[in-house]
Design a protein around this motif. Structure first.
Motif, PDB file in Angstrom:
ATOM      1  N   VAL A 163      69.458  32.469  11.688  1.00 11.91           N
ATOM      2  CA  VAL A 163      69.395  33.882  11.311  1.00 11.91           C
ATOM      3  C   VAL A 163      69.623  34.732  12.548  1.00 11.91           C
ATOM      4  O   VAL A 163      69.019  34.507  13.593  1.00 11.91           O
ATOM      5  CB  VAL A 163      68.025  34.238  10.683  1.00 11.91           C
ATOM      6  N   LEU A 164      70.505  35.717  12.409  1.00 12.14           N
ATOM      7  CA  LEU A 164      70.745  36.697  13.455  1.00 12.14           C
ATOM      8  C   LEU A 164      70.385  38.056  12.876  1.00 12.14           C
ATOM      9  O   LEU A 164      71.031  38.524  11.939  1.00 12.14           O
ATOM     10  CB  LEU A 164      72.214  36.691  13.887  1.00 12.14           C
ATOM     11  N   ASP A 165      69.340  38.652  13.396  1.00 10.10           N
ATOM     12  CA  ASP A 165      68.908  39.968  12.910  1.00 10.10           C
ATOM     13  C   ASP A 165      69.308  41.013  13.946  1.00 10.10           C
ATOM     14  O   ASP A 165      68.614  41.234  14.924  1.00 10.10           O
ATOM     15  CB  ASP A 165      67.404  39.987  12.669  1.00 10.10           C
ATOM     16  N   ALA A 166      70.442  41.643  13.724  1.00 11.92           N
ATOM     17  CA  ALA A 166      70.943  42.688  14.619  1.00 11.92           C
ATOM     18  C   ALA A 166      70.863  44.032  13.920  1.00 11.92           C
ATOM     19  O   ALA A 166      71.721  44.887  14.087  1.00 11.92           O
ATOM     20  CB  ALA A 166      72.372  42.375  15.030  1.00 11.92           C
ATOM     21  N   SER A 167      69.784  44.218  13.156  1.00 14.82           N
ATOM     22  CA  SER A 167      69.613  45.478  12.438  1.00 14.82           C
ATOM     23  C   SER A 167      68.845  46.478  13.303  1.00 14.82           C
ATOM     24  O   SER A 167      68.078  46.094  14.190  1.00 14.82           O
ATOM     25  CB  SER A 167      68.858  45.246  11.132  1.00 14.82           C
ATOM     26  N   ILE A 168      69.072  47.717  13.029  1.00 14.51           N
ATOM     27  CA  ILE A 168      68.353  48.770  13.750  1.00 14.51           C
ATOM     28  C   ILE A 168      66.869  48.704  13.414  1.00 14.51           C
ATOM     29  O   ILE A 168      66.019  48.925  14.271  1.00 14.51           O
ATOM     30  CB  ILE A 168      68.957  50.155  13.437  1.00 14.51           C
TER      31      ILE A 168
END
Length: 183
Positions: A163-168
């Motif tokens: 999982v890559l969480d690159a959310s603001i």
């Protein structure tokens, strides 16, 4: 836990049978299982009937035969479902389908994933992301695209077990935690 073990055993057995018959059969078995699992998931009453120990095997098989007549799966899948009924395992059919699909994806070199963004992505951007991921992993990737305005911006990418969480939203949460710690 026990259900999961049962599902894996039956899925592996069906997969081995399909593998002996060829790749075309492997895919056809997966498609047939998916159709039957969709019916079960769409009808909780049917699922409860298959789980109910009070209802006899012959009654369950009668109901199963009506479902199979409408879906018209291959003879092997029909026999497989009859075997599940005889063994009292019809309630594991959806789990068997999920694990079978995973075995089929592994065999075909397919990774499944999901990408969540705050806004709907343009088709060319979707293809660009997909192309880069396939190049990076060396495998075919199938992505589900979802929109969730709560992530504010950026994206959350899940492929396989990564999982890559690159959310603001995630970045703001990290900033909030840093402020709390006094960093």
């Amino acid at each position: 836990m026990i259900g999961n073990i049962v599902a894996r055993r039956y899925a592996r057995a069906l997969f081995a049978l399909g593998h002996k018959q060829g790749e075309k059969e492997l895919k056809a078995y997966g498609d047939d299982l998916a159709k039957i699992a969709d019916v079960l998931e769409g009808s909780p009453e049917l699922y409860r009937i298959f789980r109910n120990p009070v209802i006899s095997v012959s009654e369950k098989k009668g109901i199963l035969n009506k479902v199979l007549d409408k879906l018209n799966p291959s003879k092997t899948i029909s026999n497989f479902c009859q075997l599940l009924a005889d063994k009292g395992r019809l309630d594991h059919l959806t789990e068997i389908q999920v694990y079978y699909a995973k075995l089929l994806d592994d065999y075909q070199g397919v990774l499944r994933g999901e990408i969540v963004t705050a806004i709907k992505l343009a088709e060319n951007l979707k293809q660009d992301i997909l192309g880069k991921l396939e190049k990076q992993t060396g495998k075919q990737i199938v992505l589900d695209y979802k929109v969730d305005p709560e992530i504010v911006g950026g994206l959350v990418l899940q492929v396989g077990d990564k999982v890559l969480d690159a959310s603001i939203k995630a970045q703001l949460q990290i900033l909030k935690e840093n402020i709390k710690r006094g960093e």
